[in-house]
Design an enzyme around this catalytic site. Structure first.
Site, mmCIF file in Angstrom:
data_model
loop_
_atom_site.group_PDB
_atom_site.id
_atom_site.type_symbol
_atom_site.label_atom_id
_atom_site.label_comp_id
_atom_site.label_asym_id
_atom_site.label_seq_id
_atom_site.Cartn_x
_atom_site.Cartn_y
_atom_site.Cartn_z
ATOM 1 N N CYS A 161 0.831 -1.199 0.000
ATOM 2 C CA CYS A 161 0.000 0.000 0.000
ATOM 3 C C CYS A 161 0.864 1.246 0.000
ATOM 4 O O CYS A 161 2.064 1.188 0.282
ATOM 5 C CB CYS A 161 -0.874 0.059 1.252
ATOM 6 S SG CYS A 161 -1.930 -1.378 1.431
ATOM 7 N N CYS A 212 12.889 -12.374 2.970
ATOM 8 C CA CYS A 212 12.451 -13.019 1.718
ATOM 9 C C CYS A 212 13.608 -13.781 1.061
ATOM 10 O O CYS A 212 13.390 -14.711 0.295
ATOM 11 C CB CYS A 212 11.840 -12.002 0.756
ATOM 12 S SG CYS A 212 12.823 -10.520 0.501
ATOM 13 N N TYR A 237 12.804 -3.758 -5.585
ATOM 14 C CA TYR A 237 11.703 -3.705 -6.543
ATOM 15 C C TYR A 237 10.649 -2.648 -6.236
ATOM 16 O O TYR A 237 10.172 -1.965 -7.120
ATOM 17 C CB TYR A 237 11.012 -5.080 -6.590
ATOM 18 C CG TYR A 237 9.698 -5.096 -7.344
ATOM 19 C CD1 TYR A 237 9.670 -5.111 -8.731
ATOM 20 C CD2 TYR A 237 8.470 -5.079 -6.662
ATOM 21 C CE1 TYR A 237 8.458 -5.118 -9.419
ATOM 22 C CE2 TYR A 237 7.265 -5.080 -7.352
ATOM 23 C CZ TYR A 237 7.267 -5.107 -8.724
ATOM 24 O OH TYR A 237 6.086 -5.101 -9.407
ATOM 25 N N ASN A 280 0.037 1.126 5.834
ATOM 26 C CA ASN A 280 0.918 0.403 4.923
ATOM 27 C C ASN A 280 1.730 -0.574 5.764
ATOM 28 O O ASN A 280 2.425 -0.162 6.683
ATOM 29 C CB ASN A 280 1.829 1.384 4.185
ATOM 30 C CG ASN A 280 2.862 0.684 3.313
ATOM 31 O OD1 ASN A 280 3.925 1.217 3.064
ATOM 32 N ND2 ASN A 280 2.562 -0.508 2.839
HETATM 33 P P1 AMP Z 1 7.126 -14.143 -11.636
HETATM 34 O O1 AMP Z 1 8.481 -14.737 -11.447
HETATM 35 O O2 AMP Z 1 6.519 -14.489 -12.944
HETATM 36 O O3 AMP Z 1 6.184 -14.520 -10.508
HETATM 37 O O4 AMP Z 1 7.247 -12.566 -11.610
HETATM 38 C C1 AMP Z 1 8.461 -11.931 -11.421
HETATM 39 C C2 AMP Z 1 8.323 -10.462 -11.725
HETATM 40 O O5 AMP Z 1 7.373 -9.854 -10.845
HETATM 41 C C3 AMP Z 1 9.639 -9.762 -11.530
HETATM 42 O O6 AMP Z 1 10.017 -9.269 -12.785
HETATM 43 C C4 AMP Z 1 9.370 -8.605 -10.579
HETATM 44 O O7 AMP Z 1 9.687 -7.388 -11.215
HETATM 45 C C5 AMP Z 1 7.897 -8.651 -10.293
HETATM 46 N N1 AMP Z 1 7.627 -8.706 -8.842
HETATM 47 C C6 AMP Z 1 8.453 -9.090 -7.858
HETATM 48 N N2 AMP Z 1 7.829 -9.006 -6.656
HETATM 49 C C7 AMP Z 1 6.580 -8.579 -6.888
HETATM 50 C C8 AMP Z 1 5.461 -8.276 -6.051
HETATM 51 N N3 AMP Z 1 5.502 -8.443 -4.732
HETATM 52 N N4 AMP Z 1 4.332 -7.831 -6.646
HETATM 53 C C9 AMP Z 1 4.269 -7.687 -7.979
HETATM 54 N N5 AMP Z 1 5.295 -7.942 -8.827
HETATM 55 C C10 AMP Z 1 6.448 -8.379 -8.295
#
Ligand code: AMP
Length: 454
Positions: free
Chosen positions: A2, A438, A243, A102
């Site tokens: 958030c 993590c 990220y 948040n």
């Molecule tokens: P995946 O491995 O397909 O589940 O997605 C990986 C991608 O999701 C990476 O390129 C990250 O940039 C992005 N990512 C990492 N953590 C998150 C998160 N908590 N929420 C949304 N996207 C994320």
């Protein structure tokens, strides 16, 4: 995850909060909301969807006031539902009050159960609501003492903003998991999750709200209090740097862009490879890819281009369009990719599904070799402090070895950044000030509750 914003003492507080929420949209896209203070009491508007769709000029005009708090949400606790939109507005013996949160409380379920046994009725399924119930139950006379007493009972991550008829109150949990910054615009005070929101509304960054600090804004001024005398060690979320936070923000006393670019430089030092071009997965891989390219001397190319205007689509194509989902978001620049040894940079691999599709897209575009480099260590453990991660069984790095992941996503080589290099920006003695659960599984707060959940 958030994002929160608060405006104290500005005649166009609703407009500024609305604009600030745009700057925080990356922190949550499921719902958004705002509460302002009028003579008649607290006014609220929230809905599911994006900030731009939720707040029309009419809504902002109706909400316009001197004080406002706002929230954007992506649910990590409680369902994605209108009843869980924030700011959360309550009327109690304390008067009307709104709260925006948040972070995630680790022991919320436990506390909620006890409160319900005592007769409490919960309106939402959000962890935030336990704070409000604890405050209502407190026997202390002053608001600040009720707040302290309640927050000392909850464990986990909380950057909070409260709004009452007279005051705006900002709080950051004692570990400082989530960022929270304070800014000034002439006679008004702004509190926001990230400095990018301050920049957007022309406010000047003043300082971070300290871990364990309570800041009470009233009549255009503020007073600072401590949540408790003895605070635990800091545990800033390292994934904000990897990220989550926007690269133009300054949080945890550093520029996100610089830290992220440094991850790429360290990655190039640790895992050099012969390549023709460095290509980021946009947008999250861009700063690290710039760092990697500068350190390795391999040219940076935008071999993948993001389509920024994709919302949700419910119209599925015929089977004939392969890898449709990823093609909606990304396109490969064939002339750049064809015949090249590509060093592909992304910030993280979670489930591995996105990487697999991107790799196929690059192969279809004629890449000769693909060497994937990830600017963080393998994500092996779920987050219980507010980042949306799937369960351990869905995290690819929790189940598979690096070689198996390499085979699954179909790259010629795969390397991650080491935990040591992740802290390139910090003195050895201050690495302790970050939460990297993590990557390491070391949960700094509520580990007894968490061990029963994983
Ligand atoms: P995946 O491995 O397909 O589940 O997605 C990986 C991608 O999701 C990476 O390129 C990250 O940039 C992005 N990512 C990492 N953590 C998150 C998160 N908590 N929420 C949304 N996207 C994320």
């Amino acid at each position: 995850m958030c994002g929160i914003i608060g405006i104290h003492n500005h005649p166009e507080a609703a407009t500024l909060a609305y604009l600030g929420l745009h700057g925080l949209q990356h922190r949550g896209q499921e719902s958004a909301g705002m509460v302002t203070v009028k003579d008649s009491g607290l006014q609220c508007h929230h809905a599911m969807g994006l900030v731009a769709d939720i707040f029309s000029q009419d809504v902002i005009d109706r909400l316009q006031a001197n004080h406002a708090i706002g929230h954007v949400r992506y649910s990590t606790y409680g369902e994605s539902h209108i009843k869980n939109c924030q700011p959360f507005l309550v009327n109690s013996m304390l008067g009307s009050m709104a709260v925006a949160h948040n972070g995630n409380l680790v022991n919320a379920t436990e506390i909620q159960k006890k409160l319900e046994e005592d007769g409490a009725i919960f309106q939402s399924t959000m962890d935030t609501e336990v704070i409000v119930h604890l405050m209502a139950k407190s026997r202390k006379k002053k608001f600040i003492d009720r707040l302290k007493e309640s927050l000392c009972q909850v464990e986990g991550a909380f950057s909070l903003l409260f709004l009452t008829k007279k005051k705006m109150i900002a709080v950051r949990d004692p570990s400082g998991f989530r960022p929270l910054v304070m800014g000034k615009k002439k006679d008004s005070w702004i509190v926001a999750s990230e400095t990018t929101a301050l920049d957007l509304i022309g406010a000047k960054f003043v300082r971070e709200i300290e871990p364990g600090e309570i800041v009470v804004f009233e009549n255009g001024d503020y007073k600072s209090y401590r949540l408790a005398e003895n605070l635990p060690k800091r545990s800033h979320c390292i994934f904000e740097y990897v990220y989550f936070a926007k690269p133009d923000s300054h949080i945890f006393h550093r520029d996100v862009y610089e830290v992220r670019k440094g991850f790429g430089q360290m990655l190039a030092k640790e895992s050099q490879v012969d390549g023709d071009i460095v290509v980021p997965v946009p947008d999250s891989g861009v700063p690290a890819a710039i760092g990697y390219a500068q350190e390795s001397g391999i040219p940076f190319e935008m071999g993948l281009v993001r389509n920024h205007y994709v919302g949700r689509t419910f119209i599925e194509p015929e089977q004939s369009i392969r890898h449709f989902g990823v093609k909606l978001k990304l396109g490969a620049v064939k002339n750049i990719i064809e015949g090249k040894r590509v060093v592909l940079i992304d910030d993280s691999i979670v489930r591995g599904t996105t990487s697999k599709k991107i790799v196929r897209m690059l192969r279809d575009a004629g890449a000769k070799e693909i060497h994937m480099r990830i600017s963080s260590p393998p994500t092996k453990w779920p987050c219980f402090y507010g980042i949306d991660t799937p369960t351990r069984s869905e995290l690819i790095a929790a189940k598979k070895s690096i070689k198996e992941i390499r085979n699954y996503i179909g790259v010629d080589s795969l390397k991650y950044l080491s935990v040591d290099s992740l802290y390139w920006f910090e003195k050895q003695s201050q690495r302790e000030w970050f939460c990297d659960a993590c990557f390491t599984g070391k949960y700094p707060v509520g580990s007894d509750v968490i061990s029963n959940l994983i």
